[in-house]
Design a protein around this motif. Structure first.
Motif, PDB file in Angstrom:
ATOM      1  N   GLY A  92       0.823  -1.210   0.000  1.00  0.00           N
ATOM      2  CA  GLY A  92       0.000   0.000   0.000  1.00  0.00           C
ATOM      3  C   GLY A  92       0.855   1.257   0.000  1.00  0.00           C
ATOM      4  O   GLY A  92       0.609   2.190  -0.761  1.00  0.00           O
TER       5      GLY A  92
ATOM      6  N   ALA B 184       2.302   1.854  -3.287  1.00  0.00           N
ATOM      7  CA  ALA B 184       1.314   2.301  -4.263  1.00  0.00           C
ATOM      8  C   ALA B 184       1.061   3.799  -4.127  1.00  0.00           C
ATOM      9  O   ALA B 184       0.806   4.484  -5.113  1.00  0.00           O
ATOM     10  CB  ALA B 184       0.014   1.530  -4.086  1.00  0.00           C
ATOM     11  N   LEU B 185       1.154   4.293  -2.887  1.00  0.00           N
ATOM     12  CA  LEU B 185       0.805   5.696  -2.643  1.00  0.00           C
ATOM     13  C   LEU B 185       1.991   6.639  -2.750  1.00  0.00           C
ATOM     14  O   LEU B 185       1.860   7.770  -3.170  1.00  0.00           O
ATOM     15  CB  LEU B 185       0.180   5.838  -1.251  1.00  0.00           C
ATOM     16  CG  LEU B 185      -1.146   5.110  -1.062  1.00  0.00           C
ATOM     17  CD1 LEU B 185      -1.541   5.110   0.403  1.00  0.00           C
ATOM     18  CD2 LEU B 185      -2.236   5.747  -1.907  1.00  0.00           C
TER      19      LEU B 185
ATOM     20  N   GLY C  21       2.124   3.445   5.042  1.00  0.00           N
ATOM     21  CA  GLY C  21       1.225   2.401   4.545  1.00  0.00           C
ATOM     22  C   GLY C  21       0.526   1.684   5.690  1.00  0.00           C
ATOM     23  O   GLY C  21      -0.689   1.434   5.649  1.00  0.00           O
TER      24      GLY C  21
ATOM     25  N   TYR D  13      -3.380   1.944   6.470  1.00  0.00           N
ATOM     26  CA  TYR D  13      -4.102   0.680   6.393  1.00  0.00           C
ATOM     27  C   TYR D  13      -5.011   0.516   7.605  1.00  0.00           C
ATOM     28  O   TYR D  13      -6.194   0.196   7.477  1.00  0.00           O
ATOM     29  CB  TYR D  13      -3.108  -0.474   6.289  1.00  0.00           C
ATOM     30  CG  TYR D  13      -3.747  -1.824   6.483  1.00  0.00           C
ATOM     31  CD1 TYR D  13      -4.432  -2.441   5.441  1.00  0.00           C
ATOM     32  CD2 TYR D  13      -3.709  -2.467   7.725  1.00  0.00           C
ATOM     33  CE1 TYR D  13      -5.042  -3.671   5.621  1.00  0.00           C
ATOM     34  CE2 TYR D  13      -4.319  -3.678   7.919  1.00  0.00           C
ATOM     35  CZ  TYR D  13      -4.985  -4.281   6.875  1.00  0.00           C
ATOM     36  OH  TYR D  13      -5.600  -5.489   7.063  1.00  0.00           O
TER      37      TYR D  13
ATOM     38  N   LEU E 242      -8.347  -4.526   0.217  1.00  0.00           N
ATOM     39  CA  LEU E 242      -7.377  -3.418   0.236  1.00  0.00           C
ATOM     40  C   LEU E 242      -6.059  -3.822  -0.418  1.00  0.00           C
ATOM     41  O   LEU E 242      -5.464  -3.044  -1.164  1.00  0.00           O
ATOM     42  CB  LEU E 242      -7.126  -2.958   1.675  1.00  0.00           C
ATOM     43  CG  LEU E 242      -8.200  -2.054   2.273  1.00  0.00           C
ATOM     44  CD1 LEU E 242      -7.894  -1.745   3.717  1.00  0.00           C
ATOM     45  CD2 LEU E 242      -8.318  -0.763   1.473  1.00  0.00           C
TER      46      LEU E 242
ATOM     47  N   ALA F 207      -4.337  -2.186  -3.602  1.00  0.00           N
ATOM     48  CA  ALA F 207      -2.972  -1.675  -3.527  1.00  0.00           C
ATOM     49  C   ALA F 207      -2.090  -2.256  -4.632  1.00  0.00           C
ATOM     50  O   ALA F 207      -1.194  -1.584  -5.145  1.00  0.00           O
ATOM     51  CB  ALA F 207      -2.367  -1.975  -2.169  1.00  0.00           C
TER      52      ALA F 207
END
Lengths: 291, 264
Positions: free
Chosen positions: A219, A222-223, A239, A243, A270, A274
């Motif tokens: 995650g 990904a961000l 992350g 989360y 999620l 991600a």
């Protein structure tokens, strides 16, 4: 325990998972065992009167031993990395029961790292997240510095290109063992802090920890950008916090109608998002548009 | 001084697919000598290099580098004596590390690695100077990830990395074979330049007889795990590919069947 506190503690798990999966390229499921190991060691030590900080340190060290054992099975005995970690994870279930002596140890009324600030001058709902944030920040700085040291470079080379690392004089077997020890030390530390924040250690508390750690790492990637190790370290912790906040939001929003038993489903969703998200990001970037 | 005596290497020993790759190979290389190695596929060229570097365990014989027996030492323990460039341009560098970090890793070849900052400040100037020598403009890209570079650029950096620290022998394992002809020529000339300027002892495996004769001071040919001929000095200077073929036919009493050695 609030989502922010849990998120910060799982930030440590995410850092551990980042070191094993990303730096060392070692798919490590030991985590599901080293998390309750840390919790159990800390709980037993605290109940028997050990200073909570020393107990937390002991838990961290126990985690390191677990990680080193997994790597040793892989490096010295030639057992496939994933299988080695599963073996240690299974073995740790028994070991944890032996250490704890019973499936659950309550820490209510004991002096813990957390309880020390709970009754301090600052309101507990500020003090606890702040304490955890400081611990996590210190660990982040140490990990980021370590990964940019000469030793850290040899860890990263070992995970990226073993043959090249060896021909440059890196003892890749030793690097793997030390790196895995470090990764699981962080998970042991997380387990110890988790047990102290929730007021008990439980033999089953490790189930699915690896998935959460992985979700946090993926995650975060990904961000945020993970171009340098400093950014990657930040991404893993961010992350983890996001989360836990996302999970808390999903379960608390009555509009969505989700309940606690839906937790694992939400996790799976999620993680899927991600993993898929970066691909969408790529498609939207101008470079691929031009093609 | 490199001394190899009666070297034996087996793959899958004791199994039906057992392969006796090196069969009592002996070879002695003086300090400062640049030796080219040819031989058809399966002759044992790469295995010889892997045995010298410690990537392959030997079944018999002795390897000495300098005055020291090294056959009991693992690959990473020989790193202070042996530097190498692999055939695969991706193999000699770490794509996830930056150019500077790759160079910093090579700066510690054969030395202890501590908890100090890897990209020491005093390295900066040295890296820029060394990279400018390549003439590829890489000195401006120290913080770029290695994975962004082309195969030829990565191979040039691998070569540079191998020569950052002193060594007893430089092993070049068909290090230009995976490159396009122009880049291959560049990397080959660069290798020659490094070896001559610093008087390195080097062992270069090549698939091309022409290359083997054009470069170095001495050429050896391997066949079925042994040295079939070993030429140097004026005798070698006069030689053409056809002489090498005749020499092979004379010694082995058979014709060489591997076309790639002729065409390369």
């Amino acid at each position: 325990m609030g989502a922010l506190e849990t998120g910060l503690i799982f930030g440590l798990v995410a850092l551990g998972v980042y070191i094993s999966f990303r730096i060392l390229d070692f798919p490590d499921l030991t985590v599901d065992g080293s998390f309750p190991l840390g919790a159990g060691v800390a709980a037993v030590a605290i109940v028997s009167g050990v200073d909570p900080w020393i107990a937390t340190f002991m838990a961290t060290f126990a985690g390191a031993l677990a990680g080193a054992l997994t790597a040793w099975l892989n490096v010295k005995l030639g057992i496939m990395n994933l299988l080695a970690s599963i073996l240690v994870m299974i073995a740790l279930y028994s070991i944890n029961l032996r250490i704890m002596g019973k499936p659950n140890i309550a820490l209510l009324g004991e002096t813990t790292v957390i309880s020390a600030v709970e009754n301090g001058p600052i309101a507990y709902y500020f003090a606890i997240p702040m304490l955890l944030a400081v611990i996590v920040a210190v660990v982040m700085v140490l990990v980021a510095l370590l990964l940019q040291s000469e030793f850290g470079l040899s860890l990263r080379a070992t995970g990226s290109n073993q043959r090249m690392a060896r021909s440059n004089g890196v003892n890749t077997g030793l690097a793997t063992i030390l790196g895995m020890a470090l990764a699981n030390a962080l998970v042991g530390l997380a387990g110890a802090l988790f047990a102290q924040s929730q007021g008990s250690a439980d033999i089953t508390m490790g189930v699915g920890v690896i998935v959460i750690g992985l979700a946090a790492v993926i995650g975060g990637e990904a961000l945020l950008s993970t171009r340098t190790v400093v950014l990657a370290v930040i991404a893993a912790v961010v992350g983890a916090v996001l989360y836990r906040l996302a999970i808390a939001f999903a379960l608390n929003a009555d509009v969505i109608g989700l309940k606690a038993q839906d937790l694992n489903l939400v996790t799976a969703l999620l993680v899927t998002i991600a993993i898929v998200l970066p691909r969408f990001k790529k498609q939207r970037s101008p470079k691929s548009k031009a093609v | 001084m490199i001394d190899v005596k009666a070297l034996d290497v087996y793959f899958n020993r004791g199994l039906p697919i057992e392969n006796h790759v090196l069969r009592g190979l002996s070879l002695s290389i003086e300090q400062g000598q640049f030796v080219t190695v040819i031989g058809s596929n399966g002759a044992g060229k790469s295995t010889l290099l892997n045995a010298l570097s410690g990537d392959v365990n030997i079944s018999g014989g002795e390897i000495s580098i300098g005055d020291q027996r090294v056959d009991h030492l693992q690959c990473h323990q020989r790193a202070s004596m042996v530097a190498r460039v692999f055939q695969d341009p991706m193999a000699g560098t770490c794509e996830k590390l930056s150019i500077a970090e790759n160079l910093a890793l090579a700066m510690r070849r054969g030395k202890k690695r501590g908890l100090g900052w890897a990209l020491r400040r005093q390295y900066q100037q040295q890296f820029v100077a060394a990279l400018s020598e390549l003439g590829l403009g890489l000195e401006k890209r120290l913080d770029d990830q290695m994975g962004l570079l082309s195969g030829g650029q990565r191979q040039a950096v691998s070569l540079l990395m191998a020569t950052l620290q002193p060594m007893q022998i430089l092993l070049l394992d068909e290090h230009t074979a995976a490159l396009d002809p122009k880049t291959a020529k560049f990397v080959l000339e660069l290798s020659e330049q490094y070896i001559r300027k610093r008087k390195l002892t080097a062992l270069m495996v090549t698939h091309s007889m022409q290359q083997a004769l054009d470069h170095g001071d001495r050429t050896i040919m391997l066949h079925e795990g042994q040295v079939v001929f070993d030429i140097h000095g004026p005798e070698r200077d006069k030689m053409q590919i056809v002489d090498l073929l005749n020499l092979f036919a004379q010694t082995k009493g058979e014709q060489l069947s591997d076309d790639s050695l002729l065409l390369g």
